[in-house]
Design a protein around this motif. Structure first.
Motif, PDB file in Angstrom:
ATOM      1  N   ASN A 129       0.914  -1.239  -0.496  1.00 16.45           N
ATOM      2  CA  ASN A 129      -0.309  -0.007  -0.324  1.00 16.45           C
ATOM      3  C   ASN A 129       0.483   1.661  -0.311  1.00 16.45           C
ATOM      4  O   ASN A 129       0.822   2.250   0.004  1.00 16.45           O
ATOM      5  CB  ASN A 129      -1.029   0.094   1.071  1.00 16.45           C
ATOM      6  N   PRO A 133      -0.589   1.781  -3.953  1.00 14.46           N
ATOM      7  CA  PRO A 133      -1.579   1.980  -2.842  1.00 14.46           C
ATOM      8  C   PRO A 133      -3.156   1.022  -2.927  1.00 14.46           C
ATOM      9  O   PRO A 133      -3.009   0.809  -4.437  1.00 14.46           O
ATOM     10  CB  PRO A 133      -2.379   3.960  -3.424  1.00 14.46           C
ATOM     11  N   GLY A 134      -3.892   0.764  -2.443  1.00 12.06           N
ATOM     12  CA  GLY A 134      -4.873   0.090  -2.559  1.00 12.06           C
ATOM     13  C   GLY A 134      -4.606  -1.065  -2.991  1.00 12.06           C
ATOM     14  O   GLY A 134      -5.337  -2.430  -2.944  1.00 12.06           O
ATOM     15  N   SER A 135      -3.439  -1.227  -3.008  1.00 14.65           N
ATOM     16  CA  SER A 135      -2.915  -3.458  -3.581  1.00 14.65           C
ATOM     17  C   SER A 135      -2.768  -5.019  -2.602  1.00 14.65           C
ATOM     18  O   SER A 135      -2.607  -4.947  -3.023  1.00 14.65           O
ATOM     19  CB  SER A 135      -0.954  -3.108  -4.336  1.00 14.65           C
ATOM     20  N   GLN A 155      -3.414  -1.026   7.175  1.00 12.58           N
ATOM     21  CA  GLN A 155      -2.539  -0.770   6.286  1.00 12.58           C
ATOM     22  C   GLN A 155      -1.072  -0.739   5.477  1.00 12.58           C
ATOM     23  O   GLN A 155      -0.794  -0.813   4.616  1.00 12.58           O
ATOM     24  CB  GLN A 155      -2.944   0.733   5.687  1.00 12.58           C
ATOM     25  N   ASP A 198      -4.638   5.546   7.322  1.00  8.64           N
ATOM     26  CA  ASP A 198      -4.909   5.580   6.139  1.00  8.64           C
ATOM     27  C   ASP A 198      -4.561   5.554   4.950  1.00  8.64           C
ATOM     28  O   ASP A 198      -4.883   5.338   3.698  1.00  8.64           O
ATOM     29  CB  ASP A 198      -6.422   4.941   5.506  1.00  8.64           C
ATOM     30  N   THR A 199      -3.328   6.429   4.627  1.00 11.00           N
ATOM     31  CA  THR A 199      -2.251   7.495   3.657  1.00 11.00           C
ATOM     32  C   THR A 199      -1.224   6.545   4.331  1.00 11.00           C
ATOM     33  O   THR A 199      -0.058   7.777   4.203  1.00 11.00           O
ATOM     34  CB  THR A 199      -2.592   8.841   3.855  1.00 11.00           C
TER      35      THR A 199
END
Ligand code: FAD
Ligand code: SF4
Length: 328
Positions: A129, A133-135, A155, A198-199
């Protein structure tokens, strides 16, 4: 490595303007960035060389503190007479990192902004991530020996790998930042690096086009300064756990305990409540255990790195025993 453009900045304002362009990245010593480019983890279109922008100075400040420019090398900082005399925890932390050759190239700004050593982050075939991002996060259910036990999120559980910033955190240093539009701001180093939340791709609070110009240290304080780094071999390895400690005693009572920890979280870990339980007390093994209970109250292991929780407890106790002369 993919093709990229190279631009040499002639001053910090110029560097900020160049870095503000899409997919442009500053390069200082290159000891972290070039490795990541070779692995295709970082794929900038433009490299902005900041080596000629100045800001390599290390200078006294009017308030008795010290200024360390963003382009000062780690070697120049570690051997500087004032760093050795007044901020030995910083010299020791820098000398505990990397190798002489790397420290000769590595800079203040680059060291603060070095990226995690998570194996999934550096392998573009793996989910991550932070890199993509999102992987997903390969480490949470995978190989997590080096990973964080404090401040993690669902995350990302990566650690910040540096040593210098741990000492800067104990010293309560300030990061000075310039932006592309010529504005300047400062951030306490304790707030410079971020938790993943979450970032997780945001390692620190720098905005696009912002660059570090230097770090300022407050006037020196009394007390014993220690940097203790636990690692898998005695040199050339990142910390499994480290502690920067500035401890002052009045007789047999602790009057100051500024402590920061490396290897445990996504940022150098500073928790004022750990200092609060120590200050005003007489040092002994029971007190050190109480301080560790506070430090580790929300710690969570991910299997392979469970050992870091008792390791942090023992590292804290050993550093405090050394600083106070207490028996363990
Ligand atoms: C084998 C090896 C072992 C190592 N061991 C350790 C260790 O034990 N402890 C430790 O702390 N470090 C260790 N390091 C990391 C080393 O300290 C860093 O690579 C170095 O400090 C980075 O500095 P640099 O100037 O080369 O940064 P660069 O590689 O040039 O840049 C790194 C990042 O910082 C950004 N950057 C550079 N300057 C600025 C600026 N002024 N403002 C904003 N962003 C900037 C770049 O854009 C890039 O994203 C090791 C490195 C290697 C290769
Ligand atoms: S721990 Fe963070 S850096 Fe490592 S794989 Fe997970 S998201 Fe990526």
């Amino acid at each position: 490595m993919r093709p990229f453009d190279y631009q040499r900045a002639e001053g910090m304002d110029h560097a900020g303007q160049l870095v503000a362009a899409e997919n442009a990245t500053a390069i200082a010593g290159g000891t972290n960035l070039l490795d990541l480019m070779k692995l295709q983890v970082e794929t900038p279109q433009t490299l902005v060389d900041v080596n000629r922008v100045g800001h390599a100075e290390i200078e006294d400040r009017d308030n008795g503190g010290l200024w360390i420019g963003a382009l000062a090398t780690n070697t120049d900082t570690a051997v500087h007479p004032r760093v050795r005399a007044d901020y030995p925890v910083l010299a020791r932390a820098i000398l505990a990192g990397a190798t002489q050759q790397l420290r000769n190239r590595a800079t203040t700004g680059g060291n603060l902004c070095q990226r995690t050593r998570c194996y999934y982050f550096t392998n573009i075939d793996q989910p991550c991530n932070k890199r993509d991002p999102g992987s997903g996060c390969g480490a949470i259910d995978g190989i997590a020996r080096l990973h964080a036990v404090l401040g993690t999120s669902d995350q990302c559980i990566a650690t910040y790998p540096g040593d210098m910033a741990v000492a800067l955190s104990a010293l309560d240093a300030t990061v000075h930042i310039a932006s592309a539009d010529g504005k300047a701001r400062t951030v306490p180093v304790r707030d410079f690096h971020r938790l993943p939340g979450d970032t997780p791709w945001k390692d620190n609070v720098l905005e696009p086009g912002e660059l570090i110009t230097g770090v300022s240290l407050p006037a020196p304080v009394e007390g014993t300064q220690i940097y203790r780094k636990v690692r898998e071999r005695s040199s050339y390895a990142f910390a499994l756990c480290s502690i920067a400690a500035i401890v002052e005693m009045d007789g047999d009572t602790i009057t100051r305990a500024d402590l920061a920890f490396g290897g445990l979280a996504h940022k150098p870990w500073y928790d004022p409540e750990v200092s609060e339980v120590l200050v005003g007390q007489k040092p002994d093994a029971a007190l050190f255990d109480t301080a560790a209970d506070v430090l580790l109250r929300d710690a969570r292991g991910y299997g392979e790195n469970d050992f870091k929780i008792p390791l942090a407890r023992r590292t804290l106790a050993a550093a405090l025993a050394e600083a106070t002369g207490a028996e363990l």
